[in-house]
Design an enzyme around this catalytic site. Structure first.
Site, PDB file in Angstrom:
ATOM      1  N   PRO A 208       0.922  -1.453  -0.059  1.00 36.37           N
ATOM      2  CA  PRO A 208      -0.089  -0.076  -0.073  1.00 36.37           C
ATOM      3  C   PRO A 208       0.877   1.312   0.020  1.00 36.37           C
ATOM      4  O   PRO A 208       2.146   1.123   0.291  1.00 36.37           O
ATOM      5  CB  PRO A 208      -0.858  -0.186   1.196  1.00 36.37           C
ATOM      6  CG  PRO A 208       0.288  -1.044   2.084  1.00 36.37           C
ATOM      7  CD  PRO A 208       0.796  -1.757   1.456  1.00 36.37           C
ATOM      8  N   ARG A 236      -0.022   1.818  -6.339  1.00 35.78           N
ATOM      9  CA  ARG A 236      -0.169   3.179  -6.014  1.00 35.78           C
ATOM     10  C   ARG A 236       0.871   3.790  -6.792  1.00 35.78           C
ATOM     11  O   ARG A 236       1.997   3.707  -6.656  1.00 35.78           O
ATOM     12  CB  ARG A 236      -0.557   3.652  -4.620  1.00 35.78           C
ATOM     13  CG  ARG A 236      -1.642   3.407  -4.024  1.00 35.78           C
ATOM     14  CD  ARG A 236      -3.024   4.085  -4.752  1.00 35.78           C
ATOM     15  NE  ARG A 236      -4.190   3.575  -3.937  1.00 35.78           N
ATOM     16  CZ  ARG A 236      -5.126   2.565  -4.536  1.00 35.78           C
ATOM     17  NH1 ARG A 236      -4.713   2.176  -5.522  1.00 35.78           N
ATOM     18  NH2 ARG A 236      -6.213   2.455  -3.969  1.00 35.78           N
ATOM     19  N   ASP A 260      -0.389   0.664 -14.113  1.00 34.31           N
ATOM     20  CA  ASP A 260      -1.654   0.994 -14.142  1.00 34.31           C
ATOM     21  C   ASP A 260      -2.018   1.950 -13.186  1.00 34.31           C
ATOM     22  O   ASP A 260      -3.050   2.451 -13.073  1.00 34.31           O
ATOM     23  CB  ASP A 260      -2.426  -0.409 -13.341  1.00 34.31           C
ATOM     24  CG  ASP A 260      -4.032  -0.162 -13.567  1.00 34.31           C
ATOM     25  OD1 ASP A 260      -4.435   0.083 -14.793  1.00 34.31           O
ATOM     26  OD2 ASP A 260      -4.617  -0.215 -12.539  1.00 34.31           O
ATOM     27  N   GLU A 265      -1.776  10.658 -11.214  1.00 35.68           N
ATOM     28  CA  GLU A 265      -3.052  10.451 -11.965  1.00 35.68           C
ATOM     29  C   GLU A 265      -4.136  11.353 -11.698  1.00 35.68           C
ATOM     30  O   GLU A 265      -5.183  11.259 -12.412  1.00 35.68           O
ATOM     31  CB  GLU A 265      -3.233   8.896 -11.856  1.00 35.68           C
ATOM     32  CG  GLU A 265      -3.720   8.616 -10.509  1.00 35.68           C
ATOM     33  CD  GLU A 265      -4.002   7.065 -10.293  1.00 35.68           C
ATOM     34  OE1 GLU A 265      -3.323   6.224 -10.515  1.00 35.68           O
ATOM     35  OE2 GLU A 265      -5.282   6.702  -9.821  1.00 35.68           O
ATOM     36  N   HIS A 297      -5.446   2.895 -14.426  1.00 43.39           N
ATOM     37  CA  HIS A 297      -6.197   2.297 -13.305  1.00 43.39           C
ATOM     38  C   HIS A 297      -7.499   1.634 -13.577  1.00 43.39           C
ATOM     39  O   HIS A 297      -8.429   1.672 -12.770  1.00 43.39           O
ATOM     40  CB  HIS A 297      -6.005   3.549 -12.350  1.00 43.39           C
ATOM     41  CG  HIS A 297      -6.436   3.425 -10.965  1.00 43.39           C
ATOM     42  ND1 HIS A 297      -5.760   4.203  -9.889  1.00 43.39           N
ATOM     43  CD2 HIS A 297      -6.755   2.230 -10.162  1.00 43.39           C
ATOM     44  CE1 HIS A 297      -5.913   3.626  -8.659  1.00 43.39           C
ATOM     45  NE2 HIS A 297      -6.467   2.360  -8.853  1.00 43.39           N
TER      46      HIS A 297
END
Ligand code: NAI
Length: 333
Positions: A208, A236, A260, A265, A297
């Protein structure tokens, strides 16, 4: 009287899957804009808000939500780095998330990115559509026999690790909370982060975003990598220092990157910007590399994941309204 829920940052697929789920007792108010200081007033009259990864849930915004009458923030995602949980607790706001809607969806997308990047499927597809059947420049490498490094062996990281074992890769992992039994069962070795970066041909990020993992991939870690190794990030964006990554791509130190998620973003991903000038120079530079593959994402985007996100989120919204404890493991504050 149904409970009014303001749904921020909704897209057609959110509306489809939430409307198809059990909405009894709930009045869902779908909003297309993200939750920001400028849009927080649109939560007025709602007892709960439903938010996504790029909605901003910092202290001032949570205080404004509370003042508007909101008592529950339901995150329809697993990551919660965008929410100030200490502030939410102090303000008396409940915060829930969907911790495990489909770790398989994210793990499988990670593999889709890795295989596409390595075997250059995206480039081959474009060529063939132009009737260019040349193979020049499309050479990949066998994953079999190579070393993969999994950073974070939680729900998603483990599935990726097990799939890569199935490809015949040697798998290394690092995690502050290693699971020795699982590792032994799958013949996976826990090593230090330094060792993992030094030995891996493919590094996949599944931890995370926390203060400790922010810019986990940076200039020194990139310099310590095997020359030509791949990095895949479906976790992330801020796990990677983008400026350092660009330098490592330019020098050839990194052999390929599949993302991704992207550091900046917010406000870019999930939207159609095709008729606008791209203002983010680092994203623009990343898009110029032939060995960089980016999706916006979408690792979570499967039918199963969307149905489960809707089911868990709506059930928790109902539970909050009737004072019943939230579903196990979903409450953050
Ligand atoms: P999880 O909580 O099951 O696993 C995370 C693992 O990372 C834990 O084992 C934890 O101990 C480990 N970890 C924590 N700090 C670390 C560090 N410094 N170094 C190495 N490992 C560390 O989470 P899960 O469900 O596997 O999800 C992982 C991440 O994937 C989420 O935090 C989220 O950011 C991202 N995600 C991305 C999605 C997408 O659509 N791209 C969808 C869902 C999740």
């Amino acid at each position: 009287m149904p409970l009014t829920v303001a749904f921020f940052d909704t897209k057609p697929y959110d509306r489809d899957y939430f409307s198809a789920a059990d909405t009894a007792g709930l009045d869902l108010r779908f909003l297309e804009h993200r939750l920001t200081a400028a849009t927080v007033s649109t939560a007025q009259g709602a007892a709960a808000v439903c938010c996504f990864v790029n909605d901003r849930l910092d202290r001032p915004l949570l205080a404004q939500l509370r003042d508007a009458g909101v008592r529950h923030v339901a995150l329809r995602c697993a990551g919660f780095n965008n929410a100030d949980l200490a502030a939410a607790k102090e303000l008396g706001l409940a915060v829930t998330r969907v911790p495990a809607y489909s770790p398989h969806a994210v793990a499988e997308h990670t593999l889709a990115l890795l295989l596409t990047l390595n075997r250059k499927i995206h480039r081959a597809h474009n060529r063939v559509r132009e009737q260019n059947f040349s193979l020049a420049g499309l050479v990949g490498f066998d994953l079999h026999g190579k070393t993969a490094g999994i950073v974070g062996t939680g729900k998603i990281g483990r599935i990726v690790a097990e799939i890569l074992r199935g490809f015949g890769m040697r798998v290394l992992a690092c995690d502050p909370f290693p699971d020795a039994v699982w590792a032994a069962q799958h013949r996976i070795s826990y090593v230090s982060k330094t060792e993992l970066f030094a030995q891996s041909d493919v590094i996949s990020l599944h931890s995370p975003l926390t203060p400790e993992t922010h810019h986990l991939v940076n200039e020194p870690t990139l310099a310590a990598m095997k020359r030509g190794a791949f990095i895949v990030n479906t976790s992330r964006g801020k796990l990677i220092d983008t400026a350092a990554l660009i330098e490592a791509l330019k020098s050839g130190r990194v052999g390929g990157v599949a993302l991704d998620v992207y550091e900046e973003e917010e406000g870019v991903f999930f939207e159609d910007h095709s008729d606008r000038v791209l203002a983010d120079d680092e994203l623009a530079r990343l898009l110029t590399f032939p060995n960089v593959l980016i999706t916006a994402h979408q690792a979570f985007l499967t039918r199963e994941a969307l149905s489960e996100i809707a089911r868990v989120t709506l059930e928790n919204l109902r539970r909050a309204a009737s004072g019943v404890p939230f579903l196990e493991g979903t409450q953050l504050a």
